[in-house]
Design an enzyme around this catalytic site. Structure first.
Site, short mmCIF file in Angstrom:
data_model
loop_
_atom_site.label_atom_id
_atom_site.label_comp_id
_atom_site.label_asym_id
_atom_site.label_seq_id
_atom_site.Cartn_x
_atom_site.Cartn_y
_atom_site.Cartn_z
CE1 TYR A 274 -3.36 -3.19 5.22
CE2 TYR A 274 -2.74 -0.96 4.41
CZ TYR A 274 -3.01 -2.23 4.02
OH TYR A 274 -3.55 -2.68 2.82
CB SER B 97 -0.69 0.23 1.11
OG SER B 97 -1.47 1.54 1.74
CB SER B 98 0.72 4.54 -1.36
OG SER B 98 -0.93 5.08 -0.45
CB CYS B 99 -0.69 4.14 4.04
SG CYS B 99 -0.57 2.09 4.58
NE ARG C 114 -5.68 9.85 1.66
CZ ARG C 114 -5.30 11.08 2.11
NH1 ARG C 114 -4.25 11.59 1.56
NH2 ARG C 114 -5.16 10.79 3.75
CG ASP D 201 -7.60 16.63 7.09
OD1 ASP D 201 -9.22 16.63 6.49
OD2 ASP D 201 -7.43 18.46 6.83
CG HIS E 193 -10.50 2.61 1.36
ND1 HIS E 193 -10.47 1.34 1.61
CD2 HIS E 193 -8.65 3.38 2.33
CE1 HIS E 193 -9.50 0.83 1.79
NE2 HIS E 193 -8.31 2.23 2.09
CB THR F 80 -1.54 4.80 -5.58
OG1 THR F 80 -1.90 5.86 -4.97
CG2 THR F 80 -3.20 4.30 -6.44
CG ASN F 81 -5.76 5.81 -1.20
OD1 ASN F 81 -4.50 6.10 -1.63
ND2 ASN F 81 -6.35 6.70 -0.37
CG LEU F 82 -6.08 -0.24 -4.81
CD1 LEU F 82 -5.85 -1.14 -4.00
CD2 LEU F 82 -5.36 0.10 -6.65
CE LYS G 17 -0.54 -5.12 3.24
NZ LYS G 17 -1.35 -6.10 2.88
O1 GFB Z 1 -9.72 7.15 2.21
P1 GFB Z 1 -9.34 6.93 3.38
O2 GFB Z 1 -10.95 6.21 4.63
O3 GFB Z 1 -8.23 6.63 3.22
O4 GFB Z 1 -9.76 8.77 3.43
P2 GFB Z 1 -6.43 7.15 3.82
C1 GFB Z 1 -8.75 9.57 2.96
C2 GFB Z 1 -9.45 11.66 3.25
O5 GFB Z 1 -10.69 11.71 2.72
C3 GFB Z 1 -9.31 11.58 4.11
C4 GFB Z 1 -11.29 12.23 3.66
O6 GFB Z 1 -8.40 13.01 4.61
C5 GFB Z 1 -10.08 11.49 4.79
O7 GFB Z 1 -11.07 12.42 6.05
N1 GFB Z 1 -12.72 11.43 3.86
C6 GFB Z 1 -13.76 12.28 3.86
C7 GFB Z 1 -13.43 10.78 3.79
N2 GFB Z 1 -14.65 11.44 3.73
C8 GFB Z 1 -14.65 10.74 3.83
C9 GFB Z 1 -15.44 9.16 4.49
O8 GFB Z 1 -16.66 9.32 4.25
N3 GFB Z 1 -15.03 8.11 4.38
C10 GFB Z 1 -13.34 8.36 4.74
N4 GFB Z 1 -13.23 6.49 4.80
N5 GFB Z 1 -12.82 9.04 4.14
C11 GFB Z 1 -5.42 4.79 4.35
C12 GFB Z 1 -4.99 4.12 5.16
O9 GFB Z 1 -6.02 6.45 3.99
O10 GFB Z 1 -5.58 4.44 2.68
C13 GFB Z 1 -5.14 2.42 4.90
O11 GFB Z 1 -6.04 4.31 6.93
C14 GFB Z 1 -4.31 1.91 3.35
O12 GFB Z 1 -4.20 2.51 5.22
C15 GFB Z 1 -5.40 3.33 1.97
O13 GFB Z 1 -3.29 2.43 3.12
C16 GFB Z 1 -4.90 3.35 0.87
O14 GFB Z 1 -6.05 7.83 2.06
O15 GFB Z 1 -6.18 8.12 4.70
#
Ligand code: GFB
Length: 311
Positions: A137, A108-110, A210, A270, A180, A165-167, A141
């Site tokens: 996580y 993962s990109s994280c 992202r 965030d 996500h 990256t984010n999928l 990884k």
């Molecule tokens: O996709 P996400 O949960 O994960 O959140 P990360 C990305 C951004 O979207 C953050 C915002 O800034 C969230 O605050 N966001 C806005 C929301 N509204 C929402 C919502 O309703 N739900 C969610 N979930 N986010 C993950 C990692 O990080 O990325 C994992 O936690 C993994 O480990 C994954 O690497 C690919 O991009 O922040």
């Protein structure tokens, strides 16, 4: 891989695993083996060893993982670090013990440091502190990457590691507590449109950026790299382009046809400010993404609507 090669797809029901299964089938690979969670728990080392000893797969795609969005990562840190560590150790070790020809590990990109320069180059791994919302996580990884490198160096296991990256895409998780951002936005706007709700809450400030890759593109890259890359170093898999959460939310709003207002809930995290992959290494090997973000979101929304009708 030959089309008749015996291929074990670990995690075949998930977003990534189901896409790789579709991709392999569409390219004529006809000897794919899978196991449901109740048949084989990859956290159980004895069960994993027994499975590999009896099935003797030649190739392994390791797409099984405990995954989730920003909230799930910080709510279940023990499961994210322990389950993902056990899965990686058990499967990679069993692959070596049973003479697997090649294993591909999905990361993962994280895994990159929170404040690393952008775009993220493969060599930035382990050069700084991780983003706190997903360090559990990320550490598991990183351990998987290091397992692949160590088993290659000491035992000659042909193990490669991809960092997607984010999928997003078909078979994603649309549960608002664990998903996500992209599936969460689709679901929130769809529900708000149907209930004529005037506002939709977006977590955080909307300013984080992202990069989003359609899972069918990832699956294409996963099969391509299994056939065309043999190095110890990790390979980033992304589009090379990113977007703010605010602009993503506007795009989803447009696709879903929601007319209300987007309200930012800054009590929610965030996460990392930016996470854009440098994909020049991947381009050098000969692969690039094809699915445009808007087109991908339209297809994913259609999939979501169809899945709702089936329920
Ligand atoms: O996709 P996400 O949960 O994960 O959140 P990360 C990305 C951004 O979207 C953050 C915002 O800034 C969230 O605050 N966001 C806005 C929301 N509204 C929402 C919502 O309703 N739900 C969610 N979930 N986010 C993950 C990692 O990080 O990325 C994992 O936690 C993994 O480990 C994954 O690497 C690919 O991009 O922040």
């Amino acid at each position: 891989m030959e089309t008749s090669s015996k291929i074990y797809l670990a995690g075949h029901t998930g977003l990534v695993g189901s896409a790789i299964t579709r991709r392999l089938a569409s390219q004529g690979y006809c000897n794919i083996i899978t196991r449901e969670l109740d048949e084989l728990d990859l956290r159980n080392q004895a069960a994993v060893n027994e499975f590999f000893a009896s099935e003797q797969p030649e190739y392994v795609f390791l797409a099984a993982a405990k995954v989730g969005g920003i909230l799930a990562n910080s709510t279940y840190p023990a499961e994210f670090i322990a389950d993902n560590t056990m899965i990686a150790v058990n499967v990679i070790d069993a692959a070596w013990r049973n003479g697997v020809k090649k294993l591909e590990f999905l990361g993962s990109s994280c895994i990159y440091p929170k404040m690393a320069p952008q775009p993220l180059k493969e060599e930035y791994l382990l050069t700084g502190s991780l983003e706190p919302t997903n360090e559990w996580y990320a550490l598991a990884k990183i351990l998987g990457i290091k397992m692949c490198q160590a088993y290659r160096r000491q035992y000659g296991l042909n193990a490669i590691s991809l960092m997607p990256t984010n999928l997003y895409g078909p078979n994603d998780n649309f549960d608002l507590n664990s998903s996500h951002v992209l599936p969460a936005l689709i679901r929130k706007m769809h529900d708000a449109k149907n209930s004529r709700s005037e506002t939709v809450s977006i977590w955080g400030t909307g300013s984080p950026k992202r990069e989003f890759l359609h899972v069918d593109d990832l699956a294409d890259a996963a099969v391509f790299l299994m056939n065309n890359y043999d190095g110890e170093e990790i390979v980033n898999v992304g589009t090379g382009e990113d977007i703010t959460i605010k602009n993503l939310a506007e795009m989803v709003k447009d696709v879903v046809g929601y007319q209300g207002e987007l309200v930012y809930d800054t009590s929610k995290p965030d996460g990392t400010p930016r996470k854009l992959l440098d994909v020049s290494k991947l381009a050098g090997i000969g692969w690039k993404s094809h699915i445009e973000l808007k087109t991908g979101i339209e297809g994913t929304y259609e999939w979501y609507l169809n899945s709702q009708r089936l329920c």
